[in-house]
Motif scaffolding. Structure first.
Motif, mmCIF file in Angstrom:
data_model
loop_
_atom_site.group_PDB
_atom_site.id
_atom_site.type_symbol
_atom_site.label_atom_id
_atom_site.label_comp_id
_atom_site.label_asym_id
_atom_site.label_seq_id
_atom_site.Cartn_x
_atom_site.Cartn_y
_atom_site.Cartn_z
ATOM 1 N N ILE B 202 37.700 -31.748 -26.951
ATOM 2 C CA ILE B 202 37.946 -31.385 -28.338
ATOM 3 C C ILE B 202 36.551 -30.293 -28.786
ATOM 4 O O ILE B 202 36.821 -29.406 -29.270
ATOM 5 C CB ILE B 202 37.974 -32.478 -29.322
ATOM 6 N N TYR B 203 35.551 -30.421 -28.217
ATOM 7 C CA TYR B 203 34.434 -29.563 -28.593
ATOM 8 C C TYR B 203 33.987 -28.497 -27.580
ATOM 9 O O TYR B 203 32.972 -27.948 -27.750
ATOM 10 C CB TYR B 203 33.133 -30.554 -28.654
ATOM 11 N N ASP B 204 35.240 -28.000 -26.680
ATOM 12 C CA ASP B 204 34.807 -27.006 -25.582
ATOM 13 C C ASP B 204 34.415 -25.813 -26.242
ATOM 14 O O ASP B 204 33.574 -25.148 -25.736
ATOM 15 C CB ASP B 204 36.165 -26.786 -24.747
ATOM 16 N N ARG B 205 34.847 -25.386 -27.344
ATOM 17 C CA ARG B 205 34.671 -24.054 -27.883
ATOM 18 C C ARG B 205 33.114 -24.098 -28.788
ATOM 19 O O ARG B 205 32.467 -23.027 -28.849
ATOM 20 C CB ARG B 205 35.349 -23.573 -29.112
ATOM 21 N N LEU B 206 32.589 -25.527 -28.867
ATOM 22 C CA LEU B 206 31.196 -25.581 -29.685
ATOM 23 C C LEU B 206 30.201 -25.891 -28.425
ATOM 24 O O LEU B 206 29.696 -26.765 -28.405
ATOM 25 C CB LEU B 206 31.231 -26.798 -30.550
ATOM 26 N N CYS B 207 30.171 -24.830 -27.543
ATOM 27 C CA CYS B 207 29.116 -24.944 -26.480
ATOM 28 C C CYS B 207 28.132 -23.808 -26.925
ATOM 29 O O CYS B 207 28.726 -22.567 -26.831
ATOM 30 C CB CYS B 207 29.712 -25.019 -25.114
ATOM 31 N N TYR B 208 26.905 -23.909 -26.918
ATOM 32 C CA TYR B 208 26.003 -22.878 -27.538
ATOM 33 C C TYR B 208 25.191 -22.453 -26.380
ATOM 34 O O TYR B 208 25.105 -20.929 -26.350
ATOM 35 C CB TYR B 208 25.125 -23.739 -28.566
ATOM 36 N N MET B 312 17.537 -30.537 -28.073
ATOM 37 C CA MET B 312 18.206 -29.570 -28.732
ATOM 38 C C MET B 312 19.835 -29.826 -28.104
ATOM 39 O O MET B 312 19.929 -29.687 -26.732
ATOM 40 C CB MET B 312 17.894 -28.193 -28.024
ATOM 41 N N PRO B 313 20.617 -30.282 -28.948
ATOM 42 C CA PRO B 313 22.001 -30.610 -28.198
ATOM 43 C C PRO B 313 22.571 -29.217 -27.856
ATOM 44 O O PRO B 313 22.636 -28.385 -28.446
ATOM 45 C CB PRO B 313 22.644 -31.151 -29.404
ATOM 46 N N GLY B 314 23.446 -29.517 -26.534
ATOM 47 C CA GLY B 314 23.902 -28.334 -26.038
ATOM 48 C C GLY B 314 25.418 -28.134 -26.863
ATOM 49 O O GLY B 314 25.837 -26.716 -26.602
ATOM 50 N N GLY B 315 25.990 -28.715 -27.339
ATOM 51 C CA GLY B 315 27.226 -28.500 -27.954
ATOM 52 C C GLY B 315 27.667 -29.480 -29.041
ATOM 53 O O GLY B 315 26.965 -30.364 -29.619
ATOM 54 N N ALA B 316 28.701 -29.464 -29.590
ATOM 55 C CA ALA B 316 29.579 -30.037 -30.816
ATOM 56 C C ALA B 316 28.433 -29.915 -32.050
ATOM 57 O O ALA B 316 27.855 -28.717 -32.002
ATOM 58 C CB ALA B 316 29.571 -31.665 -30.695
ATOM 59 N N PHE B 317 28.621 -30.518 -33.290
ATOM 60 C CA PHE B 317 27.713 -30.290 -34.160
ATOM 61 C C PHE B 317 26.936 -31.345 -34.637
ATOM 62 O O PHE B 317 26.952 -31.543 -35.965
ATOM 63 C CB PHE B 317 28.435 -29.358 -35.425
ATOM 64 N N TYR B 318 26.409 -32.199 -33.791
ATOM 65 C CA TYR B 318 25.521 -33.127 -34.094
ATOM 66 C C TYR B 318 24.250 -33.240 -33.569
ATOM 67 O O TYR B 318 24.110 -32.650 -32.540
ATOM 68 C CB TYR B 318 26.226 -34.477 -33.486
#
Lengths: 160, 384
Positions: B202-208, B312-318
């Protein structure tokens, strides 16, 4: 020129160099240098606050004036445009395609004040062949901002 | 009265719920406790839904979902990850990823089957397994290893009863992502032990910082993987409840049977909105993701400057900082921070044992609020 810093600043000019640095992953010095260079080059034109004057209780009157102008050899519409934009009452001036030539936005305290400005100053400039004035009745969206709508956070306080 | 369901009765309510009551008594709270974007669904998507209602599109759809939407889902996956499915038989449109998850577990599990679930993780996974008659088996992950799933930790927990592995990268609540190599090792293990894989992306697009690695695109994975995804996070469409599953036809056929007898189909308006999202809202999604990325950097730096150690989290928004140095438990920290400084974070242990000593902070919140939250957290820490 660092476009990312400019894009962020365009949305929120209050962000400090330290915050911009954290947001972009660049050093504070790099960000500061970018901003300074952009200011010097005139890329950053100014820092302003967009205010809903209606809501603040100090309404202003705006009118869009379509101006038919006579272009001049050598300068085209530039000289007439300059004559117009030097007035402080003039908010913006654009050269546009279509049946009219210039689109001028005029700002005033009252409709009468704006009407007087158009009749006495704008319409009498050499080369102005005609004007059509449209008063702004309600502002829905201005420069990307939706007016009259104060965004609220509708989310629940806690969600999974 | 005869007793109610033992399985449901023995499942504790989500640890997050308690904070609802606490927060209701307070004013001026900055909530970092949400699991959704602070954006409203982009207008073009809302407008497409409104237009469909004006046109009177208010019917049931195929149980599988609108074919046009299924085709668009497949096309998008081929474009992004090079993996496709037959849109007629291998895609099921569901009422959010939540329903896809529930249906997937019910489709594959028999009573007593075990499912390996890396923790900390989304709060619904283990209960969904239990509701389907299965047994959730937590696989701990560690902050020191960026909360990545270690194949060895999985291997240690595989038994004859193991049926499936659940993967969820990027992860809620840690924001962890896994490398292609790491994921491939887990897939290889699933192949070796003949396990199903459920991959909640579900968070695939939120990968930074890296490209998202989609599990079914890995060698050997597609024939045994149920891909779960949806529109909530990338397109700010949480309330629309629209998700989907892609898997081999026999699995989708089983899931569809459950879906047919329970949900029947996802709401048509939400399906039409989802179609518009896939077709025309990529730029909207990209702008939102870029914004989350900036907030991520700002917020995580701020946490570390406060002494709350946070990778530093690599994805999602947490962000999932450690609060161990404060000497407080996650629960105490969250409760005191809320009561004393009006900042709401979620105790990490509600997401599993690996979350002990951490709190979850959602940074999908306006920059000025994040800055204010950091100031308040600093004040709170200075009083400890």
């Amino acid at each position: 020129m660092d476009l990312e810093v400019l894009r962020i600043l365009e949305k929120d000019a209050r962000l400090s160099a330290a915050q911009l640095a954290a947001m972009t992953g660049k050093s504070e010095a790099e960000v500061a240098a970018t901003v300074a260079a952009a200011e010097k080059a005139g890329v950053i034109r100014s820092y302003r606050t967009r205010i809903d004057w209606e809501k603040a209780g100090a309404g202003r009157v705006y009118a869009f004036i379509d101006v038919a102008a006579q272009p001049e050899r050598g300068t085209g519409y530039d000289r007439i445009a300059e004559r117009i934009y030097r007035y402080p009452e003039v908010h913006s001036v654009y050269l546009v395609s279509g049946s009219q030539d210039l689109r001028v936005v005029v700002e005033g305290k009252t409709m009468q004040e704006v009407a007087n400005f158009v009749a006495e100053k704008l319409a009498t400039i050499d080369g102005v062949r005609g004007t059509a004035t449209h008063f702004l009745l309600k502002k829905y969206k201005d420069d990307g901002d939706i007016f009259g709508e104060t965004p609220t956070d509708e989310r629940l306080a806690v969600t999974p | 009265m005869k007793s109610l369901s033992h399985i449901v009765g023995s499942t504790p309510a989500s640890g997050i719920r308690r904070f609802f009551d606490l927060v209701a008594e307070l004013d001026d709270v900055i909530s970092l406790g949400v699991g959704e974007p602070d954006y409203v669904t982009p207008w073009r998507i809302r407008e497409a839904a409104i237009y469909s209602l004006e046109k009177g599109r208010t019917t049931y759809t195929s149980n599988y979902g609108l074919l046009e939407l299924r085709e668009a889902i497949v096309a998008k996956h081929i474009e992004r990850y090079g993996t496709g499915w037959n849109p007629r038989t291998e895609v099921l449109v569901t009422v959010g990823v939540s329903e896809a998850l529930d249906t997937a577990f019910r489709a594959i599990l028999n009573p007593g089957d075990e499912v390996l679930i890396p923790e900390p993780c989304y709060v619904s996974y283990a209960p969904c397994v239990a509701f389907a008659g299965g047994v959730p088996v937590p696989v701990p992950t560690r902050a020191s290893a960026d909360f990545a799933t270690h194949p060895e930790a999985i291997a240690e927990r595989i038994t004859e009863k193991t049926k499936a592995i659940l993967l969820s990268y990027p992860t809620n609540p840690t924001g962890a992502v896994m490398s292609r190599e790491g994921l491939q090792k887990v897939v290889d293990m699933a192949v070796e032990h003949d396990l199903y894989i459920l991959s909640d992306e579900i968070y695939d697009r939120l990968c930074y910082d890296t490209e998202h690695v989609s599990v079914p695109a890995l060698a050997g994975a597609k024939d045994r993987t149920i891909l779960l995804n949806g529109f909530s996070k990338a397109y700010a469409m949480t309330g629309w409840r629209i998700g989907y599953a892609c898997a081999p036809a026999p699995i989708i056929e089983m899931m569809m049977k459950i879906h047919q007898y329970t949900m029947l189909c996802a709401p048509i308006t939400a399906q039409i909105a989802a179609l518009e999202a896939l077709k025309n809202a990529e730029q909207d999604a990209a702008e939102m993701v870029a914004d989350y990325d900036r907030r991520r950097r700002l917020f995580v730096r701020g946490l570390n400057e406060l002494g709350l150690e946070c990778r530093m989290p690599g994805g999602a928004f947490y962000a999932f900082p450690s609060i161990e140095k404060t000497g407080l438990s996650s629960e105490e920290f969250a409760e005191r921070l809320l009561k004393e400084e009006r900042v709401l974070v979620v105790p990490g242990d509600v997401f599993g044992e690996g979350g002990i000593g951490h709190v979850r902070c959602c940074y999908a919140t306006a920059t000025n609020k994040l800055t204010e939250a950091l100031e308040r957290m600093g004040r709170f820490l200075s009083k400890l």
